[in-house]
Design a protein around this motif. Structure first.
Motif, PDB file in Angstrom:
ATOM      1  N   PRO A 179      22.661   0.495  29.621  1.00  0.00           N
ATOM      2  CA  PRO A 179      22.462   1.122  28.465  1.00  0.00           C
ATOM      3  C   PRO A 179      23.521   2.300  27.989  1.00  0.00           C
ATOM      4  O   PRO A 179      24.229   2.772  28.704  1.00  0.00           O
ATOM      5  N   LEU A 180      23.607   2.480  26.659  1.00  0.00           N
ATOM      6  CA  LEU A 180      24.817   3.520  26.090  1.00  0.00           C
ATOM      7  C   LEU A 180      24.084   5.023  25.792  1.00  0.00           C
ATOM      8  O   LEU A 180      24.606   5.651  25.011  1.00  0.00           O
ATOM      9  N   SER A 181      22.773   4.981  26.308  1.00  0.00           N
ATOM     10  CA  SER A 181      22.005   6.336  25.791  1.00  0.00           C
ATOM     11  C   SER A 181      20.785   6.073  26.988  1.00  0.00           C
ATOM     12  O   SER A 181      20.506   5.256  27.524  1.00  0.00           O
ATOM     13  N   ASP A 182      20.370   7.329  27.125  1.00  0.00           N
ATOM     14  CA  ASP A 182      19.185   7.547  27.794  1.00  0.00           C
ATOM     15  C   ASP A 182      18.130   8.082  26.987  1.00  0.00           C
ATOM     16  O   ASP A 182      17.164   8.469  27.449  1.00  0.00           O
ATOM     17  N   ILE A 183      18.112   7.809  25.774  1.00  0.00           N
ATOM     18  CA  ILE A 183      17.222   8.378  24.720  1.00  0.00           C
ATOM     19  C   ILE A 183      16.258   7.264  24.428  1.00  0.00           C
ATOM     20  O   ILE A 183      16.543   6.161  23.549  1.00  0.00           O
ATOM     21  N   ALA A 184      14.902   7.233  24.980  1.00  0.00           N
ATOM     22  CA  ALA A 184      14.100   5.949  24.710  1.00  0.00           C
ATOM     23  C   ALA A 184      13.114   6.144  23.565  1.00  0.00           C
ATOM     24  O   ALA A 184      12.731   7.405  23.191  1.00  0.00           O
ATOM     25  N   ASN A 185      12.857   4.899  22.943  1.00  0.00           N
ATOM     26  CA  ASN A 185      12.196   5.021  21.699  1.00  0.00           C
ATOM     27  C   ASN A 185      10.614   5.147  22.086  1.00  0.00           C
ATOM     28  O   ASN A 185      10.186   4.469  23.128  1.00  0.00           O
ATOM     29  N   CYS A 186       9.756   6.328  21.441  1.00  0.00           N
ATOM     30  CA  CYS A 186       8.512   6.327  21.729  1.00  0.00           C
ATOM     31  C   CYS A 186       7.566   5.459  20.626  1.00  0.00           C
ATOM     32  O   CYS A 186       6.392   5.709  20.798  1.00  0.00           O
ATOM     33  N   GLY A 187       8.380   5.068  19.580  1.00  0.00           N
ATOM     34  CA  GLY A 187       7.595   3.926  18.702  1.00  0.00           C
ATOM     35  C   GLY A 187       6.663   4.761  17.631  1.00  0.00           C
ATOM     36  O   GLY A 187       5.519   4.259  17.080  1.00  0.00           O
ATOM     37  N   ALA A 188       7.273   5.781  17.242  1.00  0.00           N
ATOM     38  CA  ALA A 188       6.528   6.597  16.293  1.00  0.00           C
ATOM     39  C   ALA A 188       7.907   6.873  15.295  1.00  0.00           C
ATOM     40  O   ALA A 188       9.007   7.452  15.622  1.00  0.00           O
ATOM     41  N   TYR A 189       7.524   6.728  13.990  1.00  0.00           N
ATOM     42  CA  TYR A 189       8.741   6.905  12.904  1.00  0.00           C
ATOM     43  C   TYR A 189       8.404   7.591  11.804  1.00  0.00           C
ATOM     44  O   TYR A 189       7.106   7.564  11.196  1.00  0.00           O
ATOM     45  N   CYS A 190       9.165   8.165  10.970  1.00  0.00           N
ATOM     46  CA  CYS A 190       9.049   8.730   9.594  1.00  0.00           C
ATOM     47  C   CYS A 190       9.927   8.142   8.774  1.00  0.00           C
ATOM     48  O   CYS A 190      11.219   8.349   8.862  1.00  0.00           O
TER      49      CYS A 190
ATOM     50  N   PHE B 237       0.910  -1.475  -0.048  1.00  0.00           N
ATOM     51  CA  PHE B 237      -0.046   0.087   0.079  1.00  0.00           C
ATOM     52  C   PHE B 237       0.701   1.293  -0.073  1.00  0.00           C
ATOM     53  O   PHE B 237       0.518   2.234  -0.048  1.00  0.00           O
ATOM     54  N   ILE B 238       2.024   1.140   0.229  1.00  0.00           N
ATOM     55  CA  ILE B 238       2.920   2.303   0.562  1.00  0.00           C
ATOM     56  C   ILE B 238       3.429   2.813  -0.814  1.00  0.00           C
ATOM     57  O   ILE B 238       4.139   2.148  -1.623  1.00  0.00           O
ATOM     58  N   ASP B 239       3.295   4.122  -1.195  1.00  0.00           N
ATOM     59  CA  ASP B 239       3.708   4.749  -2.262  1.00  0.00           C
ATOM     60  C   ASP B 239       5.115   5.610  -2.107  1.00  0.00           C
ATOM     61  O   ASP B 239       6.139   5.656  -3.178  1.00  0.00           O
ATOM     62  N   SER B 240       5.338   6.317  -0.920  1.00  0.00           N
ATOM     63  CA  SER B 240       6.323   7.005  -0.769  1.00  0.00           C
ATOM     64  C   SER B 240       6.778   6.921   0.813  1.00  0.00           C
ATOM     65  O   SER B 240       6.552   6.123   1.497  1.00  0.00           O
ATOM     66  N   ASP B 241       7.378   8.062   1.137  1.00  0.00           N
ATOM     67  CA  ASP B 241       7.593   8.171   2.567  1.00  0.00           C
ATOM     68  C   ASP B 241       6.523   8.370   3.391  1.00  0.00           C
ATOM     69  O   ASP B 241       5.283   8.575   3.069  1.00  0.00           O
ATOM     70  N   PHE B 242       6.673   7.664   4.695  1.00  0.00           N
ATOM     71  CA  PHE B 242       5.393   7.309   5.387  1.00  0.00           C
ATOM     72  C   PHE B 242       5.601   7.257   7.072  1.00  0.00           C
ATOM     73  O   PHE B 242       6.815   7.335   7.400  1.00  0.00           O
ATOM     74  N   LEU B 243       4.584   7.843   7.873  1.00  0.00           N
ATOM     75  CA  LEU B 243       4.725   7.437   9.372  1.00  0.00           C
ATOM     76  C   LEU B 243       4.171   6.044   9.536  1.00  0.00           C
ATOM     77  O   LEU B 243       3.592   5.355   9.063  1.00  0.00           O
ATOM     78  N   VAL B 244       4.758   5.823  10.770  1.00  0.00           N
ATOM     79  CA  VAL B 244       4.441   4.372  11.512  1.00  0.00           C
ATOM     80  C   VAL B 244       4.324   4.727  12.880  1.00  0.00           C
ATOM     81  O   VAL B 244       5.119   5.439  13.539  1.00  0.00           O
ATOM     82  N   LEU B 245       3.178   4.348  13.319  1.00  0.00           N
ATOM     83  CA  LEU B 245       2.766   4.532  14.721  1.00  0.00           C
ATOM     84  C   LEU B 245       2.457   3.287  15.264  1.00  0.00           C
ATOM     85  O   LEU B 245       1.974   2.321  14.911  1.00  0.00           O
ATOM     86  N   MET B 246       2.731   3.015  16.743  1.00  0.00           N
ATOM     87  CA  MET B 246       2.138   1.934  17.450  1.00  0.00           C
ATOM     88  C   MET B 246       0.702   2.114  17.628  1.00  0.00           C
ATOM     89  O   MET B 246       0.372   3.272  18.507  1.00  0.00           O
ATOM     90  N   GLY B 247      -0.218   1.066  17.483  1.00  0.00           N
ATOM     91  CA  GLY B 247      -1.562   1.358  18.002  1.00  0.00           C
ATOM     92  C   GLY B 247      -2.025   1.446  19.292  1.00  0.00           C
ATOM     93  O   GLY B 247      -3.030   2.109  19.503  1.00  0.00           O
ATOM     94  N   ASP B 248      -1.092   1.153  20.221  1.00  0.00           N
ATOM     95  CA  ASP B 248      -1.693   1.122  21.553  1.00  0.00           C
ATOM     96  C   ASP B 248      -1.162   2.365  22.512  1.00  0.00           C
ATOM     97  O   ASP B 248      -1.180   2.148  23.455  1.00  0.00           O
ATOM     98  N   ASP B 249      -0.179   3.095  21.466  1.00  0.00           N
ATOM     99  CA  ASP B 249       0.317   4.346  22.101  1.00  0.00           C
ATOM    100  C   ASP B 249      -0.745   5.569  21.425  1.00  0.00           C
ATOM    101  O   ASP B 249      -1.028   5.565  20.413  1.00  0.00           O
ATOM    102  N   ILE B 250      -0.642   6.585  22.450  1.00  0.00           N
ATOM    103  CA  ILE B 250      -1.307   7.847  21.972  1.00  0.00           C
ATOM    104  C   ILE B 250      -0.348   9.086  21.845  1.00  0.00           C
ATOM    105  O   ILE B 250       0.480   9.166  22.615  1.00  0.00           O
ATOM    106  N   TYR B 251      -0.371   9.661  20.567  1.00  0.00           N
ATOM    107  CA  TYR B 251       0.725  10.796  20.118  1.00  0.00           C
ATOM    108  C   TYR B 251       0.081  11.983  20.094  1.00  0.00           C
ATOM    109  O   TYR B 251      -1.225  12.295  19.682  1.00  0.00           O
ATOM    110  N   HIS B 252       0.662  13.054  20.344  1.00  0.00           N
ATOM    111  CA  HIS B 252       0.588  14.382  20.098  1.00  0.00           C
ATOM    112  C   HIS B 252       0.447  14.887  18.494  1.00  0.00           C
ATOM    113  O   HIS B 252       1.656  14.547  18.140  1.00  0.00           O
TER     114      HIS B 252
END
Length: 398
Positions: A155-166, A95-110
């Protein structure tokens, strides 16, 4: 621009709420989790692809109605076997034509954070955490992804993944290279880390909110968050003259609030309800549609599903109650330990610290309790189960 929402999984950590419904249809402030994300995407993207699996027909029915109401285009992809987030995304490739967002369905984003992802092209959403061992962690350099760790001991970082991507379409090539993780799944974050070797993937730090529904009590956290945003009272039903409303309260169409009811907002009440007489609805409570709240009932900081009856002389505190539940008269949900310590709850056979000093019951759909049932803090009752009159629920009823 398109967006993909991953919503195929069968969530067992949120049992009993998700035994007979998908997590994305759990309601927060009388609105499904899925609707928050569709609302956030509406105006940012032209089309949403929902990747579905467990109880897919329920989500499809809801999403089609949403699309008809708002005009947002929705398509469906299906993950027949749950093999991880990367595999779920791969199911949407056609279904994907070009760049796209990805969200986890059980998280709520601003919406603002999703807009930031789009503006930065290839990007991931993240936030800093004091205890990064509990999260998937992005390894970064100059605000760009260089690697990923899944809940690392060191951990090598304190930057946590929020489950949203472009992302770009090329990420599918990385997914096809993946091998199963130790838990037997294909992990999207590993594919994104591989994708970052060919493209600059920027880390966008969270500016708005990220609410994750990982456990049943997270419904209470999210409900409290959104109710705290309500500043004005809106009454579409009928409030008798000797009922009292204090603070912001929303009352749906054809709902009757009888004399003697005292409602202390923020509170949201759905349509076609009968409230009272002589009941106390305390702050941060959401009551669904077609509910009956009886005489001398007290409800505090709870989420009550549709078509649920709370019988006279009952107390519901810090609890999540499903749809079509009948709490017999005098049902009491205890929500506080004598020692004042955090309430613990059994999740998949393991005792979990909920992080909440106050937590009542989590009750699945169509449960019936006998009169004078008492429920220990943090206990859960599976759908369609019953209790005897006077029963004390010391352990989960499954």
């Amino acid at each position: 621009m398109q967006a993909v929402i991953l919503a195929a999984g069968k969530s067992t950590r949120t049992y009993p709420l998700t035994i007979n419904k998908p997590k994305v249809l759990l309601r927060v402030a009388n609105k499904p989790v899925l609707e928050y994300n569709l609302d956030a995407l509406n105006g940012l993207v032209d089309e949403v692809v929902l990747v579905l699996g467990f109880k897919k027909e329920m989500v499809m029915e809801y999403a089609k109605k949403y699309s008809e109401r708002t005009g947002l285009k929705v398509k469906f992809a299906f993950q027949e076997e749950q093999l991880g987030t990367a595999h779920a995304l791969l199911c949407a490739e056609k279904f994907i034509d070009s760049d796209f967002l990805v969200l986890m369905g059980d998280d709520i984003y601003h919406p603002r954070d999703l807009e930031n992802l789009i503006e930065n092209k290839y990007s991931v959403l993240a936030r800093k955490e004091k205890n990064p061992q509990r999260f998937g962690i992005w390894i970064t350099e100059n605000s760009k992804v260089t690697g990923f760790q899944e809940k690392p001991e060191k951990p090598l970082s304190d930057i946590a993944n929020c489950g949203a991507y472009c992302l770009g379409k090329e990420v599918f090539q990385e997914i096809k290279k993946l091998k199963k993780s130790p838990r037997g799944e294909y992990e999207l974050n590993e594919a994104v880390a591989g994708y970052a070797e060919r493209e600059d993937v920027k880390v966008c730090m969270l500016e708005g909110y990220w609410l994750s529904i990982g456990y049943p009590w997270d419904v209470l956290n999210a409900n409290e968050f959104f109710l705290s945003k309500i500043k004005e009272t809106r009454i579409e039903g009928q409030v008798e003259k000797n009922a009292t409303l204090k603070g912001p309260v929303r009352i749906g169409k054809n709902t009757l609030v009888r004399n003697g009811a005292y409602i202390e907002g923020p509170v949201v009440i759905g349509e076609n309800c009968a409230i009272g007489p002589n009941c106390f609805i305390r702050a941060f409570t959401t009551i669904g549609s077609s509910c009956r709240i009886g005489n001398a009932v007290e409800i505090k900081n709870s989420v009550i599903g549709d078509s649920t009856n709370v019988g006279h002389l009952s107390y519901v505190g810090d609890s999540v109650i499903g749809d079509k539940v009948n709490l017999g008269g005098g049902t009491i949900t205890a929500n506080l330990r004598h020692d004042g310590k955090n309430v613990k709850s059994i999740i998949k056979g393991e005792k979990i610290d909920t992080g909440r000093r106050k937590l009542g019951a989590v009750i699945g759909d169509a449960v019936h309790t006998g009169i004078h049932t008492s429920v220990y803090p943090g206990r859960k009752i599976w759908p369609e189960k019953t209790t005897l009159p006077g029963e004390i629920v010391k352990k989960d009823i499954v």
